[in-house]
Structures are given as C-alpha cells and as structure tokens.
Design an enzyme around this catalytic site. Structure first.
Site, PDB file in Angstrom:
ATOM      1  N   ARG A 173      81.571  60.791  64.983  1.00 28.34           N
ATOM      2  CA  ARG A 173      82.591  62.047  63.843  1.00 28.34           C
ATOM      3  C   ARG A 173      80.887  62.555  63.894  1.00 28.34           C
ATOM      4  NH1 ARG A 173      84.556  60.942  59.548  1.00 28.34           N
ATOM      5  NH2 ARG A 173      84.860  63.306  59.433  1.00 28.34           N
ATOM      6  N   LYS A 178      81.067  49.711  56.325  1.00 26.49           N
ATOM      7  CA  LYS A 178      82.010  50.493  57.310  1.00 26.49           C
ATOM      8  C   LYS A 178      81.937  49.526  58.536  1.00 26.49           C
ATOM      9  CE  LYS A 178      82.137  54.097  60.751  1.00 26.49           C
ATOM     10  NZ  LYS A 178      81.946  56.090  60.231  1.00 26.49           N
ATOM     11  N   ARG A 227      79.793  61.583  50.492  1.00 26.34           N
ATOM     12  CA  ARG A 227      79.698  60.428  49.732  1.00 26.34           C
ATOM     13  C   ARG A 227      80.360  59.980  48.438  1.00 26.34           C
ATOM     14  NH1 ARG A 227      77.526  59.598  53.594  1.00 26.34           N
ATOM     15  NH2 ARG A 227      75.980  60.773  54.918  1.00 26.34           N
TER      16      ARG A 227
HETATM   17  C1  BTN Z   1      82.669  58.001  63.481  1.00 29.87           C
HETATM   18  O1  BTN Z   1      81.741  58.147  63.679  1.00 29.87           O
HETATM   19  O2  BTN Z   1      82.984  57.153  62.484  1.00 29.87           O
HETATM   20  C2  BTN Z   1      84.095  57.822  64.656  1.00 29.87           C
HETATM   21  C3  BTN Z   1      83.465  56.751  65.984  1.00 29.87           C
HETATM   22  C4  BTN Z   1      84.301  56.259  66.789  1.00 29.87           C
HETATM   23  C5  BTN Z   1      83.454  55.511  67.758  1.00 29.87           C
HETATM   24  C6  BTN Z   1      84.495  54.842  69.244  1.00 29.87           C
HETATM   25  S1  BTN Z   1      83.842  53.538  69.810  1.00 29.87           S
HETATM   26  C7  BTN Z   1      85.383  54.183  70.553  1.00 29.87           C
HETATM   27  C8  BTN Z   1      85.570  55.730  71.001  1.00 29.87           C
HETATM   28  N1  BTN Z   1      84.467  55.988  71.809  1.00 29.87           N
HETATM   29  C9  BTN Z   1      83.354  56.812  71.713  1.00 29.87           C
HETATM   30  O3  BTN Z   1      82.639  57.246  72.666  1.00 29.87           O
HETATM   31  N2  BTN Z   1      83.549  56.520  70.470  1.00 29.87           N
HETATM   32  C10 BTN Z   1      84.868  56.315  70.336  1.00 29.87           C
END
Ligand code: BTN
Length: 253
Positions: free
Chosen positions: A55, A120, A252
């Site tokens: 994100r 996380k 945060r």
């Molecule tokens: C975050 O920032 O917390 C979200 C992370 C999401 C990662 C997943 S892994 C599978 C899918 N492919 C990606 O490129 N991103 C999501």
C-alpha cells in the site's frame, strides 16, 4: 517446505466459488497478473515476487522462503455501495481464516494490517479495474521470517512460524483463505453498514487507543472512535470527531 500446488489447493476449495488457481515459481507481482487477467475468480500465487507491491506505493519484500503471495480477481455485477469498506472486511476474512487454522490473539490495525503482538504478519493491497466493477485483492502473508525492509523500517514484522506451535500446511492455509474470501466477496453486496461495523469491531485492535495519523505535511493525534460507512477511521479529538481515509493518512500508535 511443501511447494504450493494448484491441484491440492483446488481439492480443498468450496466448489461454489469456482476459483481458477494458477501457481508460479516467480512473478513480478501477483496483483499485476490478476489485474491483467480481469477474469472473475482467477486466483494467482507465486513462490517469489520480483516487484511485490504494498500500500501507499511501498514495496513488498517477497523472497522465496515459503511465504504466501496471493491475488484474487473478483468481478461484481454492480459497483457495491460500500466498496471502500471492502478492504476492511477482507482483513476480517483473513483474520477469521487464520483463527480457523489455529492462530489466536491476532487482530487488525486499520485499515487492514494483520498484527500479532504489534508485529505485522500480513498486508492487503486492493486495486480496481473496469470502473470499479472488478477488484483485485492481494495478500502477502509472512509464514516465515522476512529480512526487514530498509524502505519500511518503521514496521515491526512477524511471521506465523514465530507465533504458532505448528505452522499449517500452506496448501490447506491458502484453501482456507480462499474459501473465507469467497464467502466475504459473494455476500458483500448484501451487507448493511451495521454488519460491516460489527465484524470490524470484533478484530479492531485500536478502538479507544490514542493514535497518530500522518499525511505528507500534517499530523493528527486523537482517540480511535471506530469506522464510518466508507471504511474511514474516526478520530476523536478535543475539537470533535473527524473521518480520515486510508488514501489520505497512514497510522502510527
Ligand atoms: C501492504 O502494504 O501492507 C500490502 C501488501 C500486499 C502485498 C501482496 S503480496 C501479493 C500481492 N502482490 C503484490 O504485488 N502485492 C500483494
């Protein structure tokens, strides 16, 4: 470590969702694959991603070490009323599936980070195409420890392997996650806000806590007072209650 196997996953899926499972050794990003597919119920997994995305433009470190990188493409007949709250419900669905697999005491940090004791475990990236009729839900779940991401050093990371006496079989875990997501996505359009709110409250780790919401040049401190219909966080401050979207701020605590 057992390899991800499309047939093993498929055999454990609820037939009603009619998922098509595609497993790759490596992809740039499973979300990119699912966005390009655009096919309803296409589901893609990779053992490794070279350009995993998180994100807010962050990267998602995705080594080949037995983690789960999963994306599902889901086409709705009509744009659902509370599409922006879908990302919260997807987090709820992932928490429920992890609970079914034996994890306890985990929860959600708004909007949809899955945490265990402040660490996380998983993140969710939701993207859309076709004028919001199609959503791609991307889930990154740390089954095994991941080297800290220097670009994302403020996050404290954890993995299932650290917190569960026995890590579930990954194919069974993926099937459980997909069954939960299918349930969540297929019922989503029938849900009222009260349903979404009460599901959220069961997993929300921050209700009543003092948090900091940050955007580029501003910083807001207040107490978390729940969510609104758009899935925005409600922040109670001395001057009143204000809603913030996840596109606007990061949190945060
Ligand atoms: C975050 O920032 O917390 C979200 C992370 C999401 C990662 C997943 S892994 C599978 C899918 N492919 C990606 O490129 N991103 C999501």
């Amino acid at each position: 470590m057992k390899h991800l196997d499309a047939d093993r996953i498929q055999r454990q899926l609820d037939l009603e969702f009619a998922y098509n499972i595609h497993v790759y050794d490596e992809l740039p990003s499973t979300n990119d694959w699912a966005l390009a597919s655009g096919q309803h119920a296409d589901c893609c997994l990779a053992e490794k991603q070279s350009h995993g995305r998180g994100r807010r433009g962050r990267r998602w470190v995705s080594p080949n070490n037995g983690n789960i990188y999963l994306s599902v493409c889901w086409c709705f007949d009509a744009v659902p009323e509370f599409l922006t709250s879908l990302s919260l419900l997807v987090g709820v669905s992932v928490c429920e599936s992890l609970q079914q697999q034996g994890l306890q005491k985990h929860g959600l940090k708004w909007p949809n980070d899955i945490l265990y004791q402040g660490r996380k475990l998983a993140g969710i990236l939701i993207e859309t195409r076709d004028q919001l009729h199609t959503v791609v839900i991307g889930l990154g779940l740390n089954v095994n420890p991941v080297a800290p991401d220097s670009a994302n050093h403020k996050t404290s990371w954890g993995s299932l392997q650290q917190f569960m006496p026995k890590v579930p079989d990954r194919n069974a875990l993926v099937a459980c996650l997909l069954n939960g997501l299918g349930d969540c996505l297929s019922r989503f359009q029938q849900l009222q806000f009260q349903d979404i709110q009460s599901k959220w409250q069961q997993w929300d780790l921050l209700q009543g806590k003092t948090v900091h919401l940050i955007n580029a040049d501003k910083h807001y401190q207040g107490t978390v007072a729940g969510i609104d219909k758009q899935g925005r966080i409600l922040l109670q401050q001395a001057q009143g209650c204000r809603a913030f979207s996840s596109a606007e701020v990061s949190l945060r605590w």
